[in-house]
Design an enzyme around this catalytic site. Structure first.
Site, PDB file in Angstrom:
ATOM      1  N   LYS A 148       0.840  -1.205   0.000  1.00  0.00           N
ATOM      2  CA  LYS A 148       0.000   0.000   0.000  1.00  0.00           C
ATOM      3  C   LYS A 148       0.873   1.252   0.000  1.00  0.00           C
ATOM      4  CE  LYS A 148      -3.930  -2.196   2.279  1.00  0.00           C
ATOM      5  NZ  LYS A 148      -4.546  -2.564   3.558  1.00  0.00           N
ATOM      6  N   GLN A 171      -4.881  -1.334   9.729  1.00  0.00           N
ATOM      7  CA  GLN A 171      -4.734  -2.656   9.114  1.00  0.00           C
ATOM      8  C   GLN A 171      -5.329  -3.726  10.036  1.00  0.00           C
ATOM      9  OE1 GLN A 171      -3.319  -3.329   5.971  1.00  0.00           O
ATOM     10  NE2 GLN A 171      -4.105  -5.388   6.320  1.00  0.00           N
ATOM     11  N   ASP A 192     -11.311   3.225   4.370  1.00  0.00           N
ATOM     12  CA  ASP A 192     -11.735   1.827   4.261  1.00  0.00           C
ATOM     13  C   ASP A 192     -13.262   1.702   4.313  1.00  0.00           C
ATOM     14  OD1 ASP A 192      -9.847  -0.072   3.710  1.00  0.00           O
ATOM     15  OD2 ASP A 192      -9.399  -0.568   5.789  1.00  0.00           O
TER      16      ASP A 192
END
Lengths: 295, 295
Positions: free
Chosen positions: A54, A98, A121
């Protein structure tokens, strides 16, 4: 093989290039680069690979990448303090926590603290609610990427029958709502669905997001249907090596379907591209700028 | 007539009685009655009737009813100031902003201010998101009532095929998500759905929430299906008088269905009962009390 291959790798690359093209003008307007902060707690090897990837792709499109690595035994309060700090940090447009977190940490409580305007997200209650209410928000990346892939083959989903197998909060439910907002008639199928094969055979667009290797067989597929395979399952191949397969039996499905995403190289690459897209949108919206066009 | 009648009026009365029974113990724990504040802006005659009826039933179950009537030309800032004041008022557990607002007022902006813990209509982004995420929240009243009626005839919806016609944010979308959380396989149909009759014929549970008088015909219905008719449409009867009908052609449907809700007297009475239920739950949760049982 009769099905067209939906090349997620190429489509994701193209999307990243368009994002990269939009970063320059936005940077000029903001007086700084859009920034994505990634928080990694612990040393899960897969998560470390994801985070590294990422960060690399974030920088490749011209954005700032801020990486925060915390030890596995970091107390909840410290994780939450970091999220609060990132909420306040004006150079941070997107916050990605994460998952999964190490045992003992409460992911829901941490996610609940993320400013919805930086929730790239799409995990917060507010962003989930905005999908239901049809309001502008930040949409979870994997379902967003799935819809882009479906539309790459079928630009107009209106009136088509879509079946989504799986009802996870990360993929299945938001994907069903997104397909509905594209005017598809959507059936939400799951483990309790009776005669799942028959339900799947009604689908012009079949999305599998269950995490069961090759569960969807060729004879579950309506001839000509578009197949979006969200599953990524690691199995042992005949020669003993590890192999990635989707939730769809690809070799059978490609003989029946009209178009299909491969695994790997289908939905997977779209997820990070959509994360970068969300970061771009978050940066623009936070600054009161219009959404960048063409991404 | 072969279908069993699902008597919403009786089921709503029974629910209100159970709510009434739970109010006493909660009042003892809180040291005050649970309170519902209703805000009515303008003089829409139908809204005035609803508000009067809500207030009467709120008091009938032993709760406080606070009514706030504002003139039709009240400025947005004043409506918003009232909502902020009700958010702060410890004696108010539920806030209901009666819709529609008069022209010139921004309902979305006003709703966005309502404390999600007092949002007994379930209209805020946070409560919509909680349905998607499967978290405890306050669920919109009409879909909640629809599920209670379906379960009154079919206690276990698991594995049944449900079709919801209509995708409004107030009814269709939350109803589809609630039926899914009951483990039904849910298809979300709407105006763009192709061959809607055929889609409906797959339904064990058919919910119509479109606002089109008697659109669902008898031959759209699977024999034995359970029909939840959310529509309330005012039409002119043959003798020239006004008459209420649902979205389902009742006289045809009752010959095919296994069970059906009438209009009026089906979903309608459940809406206010569920509003009172939400107020009870909001009062308990705000005080850190467990959810009252049996309601």
């Amino acid at each position: 093989m009769t099905a067209a291959l939906i090349d997620g790798k190429a489509i994701a690359k193209d999307l990243r290039e368009r994002i990269s093209g939009a970063v320059g003008p936005l940077e000029a307007a903001l007086g700084r680069k859009p920034g994505l902060a990634v928080v990694l707690v612990g040393e899960d090897p897969a998560s470390q690979v994801y985070v590294r990837n990422k960060a690399k792709l974030t920088r490749a499109v011209g954005m700032e990448s801020f990486e925060h690595r915390l030890a596995a035994d970091t107390p909840q309060a410290e994780v939450e303090a970091l999220i609060r700090q990132l909420n306040e940090d004006e150079t941070v447009d997107g916050i990605l926590l994460q998952l999964p977190l190490p045992d003992g940490l409460d992911a829901n409580a941490a996610i609940a603290l993320i400013d919805p305007e930086k929730d790239v997200d799409g995990l917060t209650e507010v962003n989930a609610g905005r999908i239901v209410l049809g309001k502008q928000g930040l949409v979870p990346c994997t379902p967003q990427g799935s819809v882009i892939l479906a539309k790459s083959h079928l630009p107009d989903l209106s009136g088509l029958n879509a079946v989504v197998i799986g009802r996870s909060i990360l993929v299945g439910k938001p994907l069903a709502l997104l397909l509905q907002s594209e005017n598809a008639t959507v059936t939400m199928a799951h483990s309790r669905t009776k005669d799942l094969a028959e339900v799947c055979r009604s689908a012009d667009i079949l999305c599998a997001a269950v995490g069961r290797p090759e569960m969807v067989r060729g004879d579950w597929i309506k001839p000509g249907a578009t197949i979006i395979d969200v599953g990524i399952n690691r199995i042992e191949a005949e020669d003993g090596t590890a192999k990635l397969v989707g939730d769809v039996a690809f070799d059978e499905a490609k003989e029946v379907a009209g178009a299909i995403t491969p695994v790997p190289g289908g939905v997977g690459p779209m997820t990070i591209a959509c994360l970068l897209r969300n970061t771009l949108l978050a940066a623009a919206r936070r600054a009161g700028q219009p959404d960048p066009q063409g991404v």
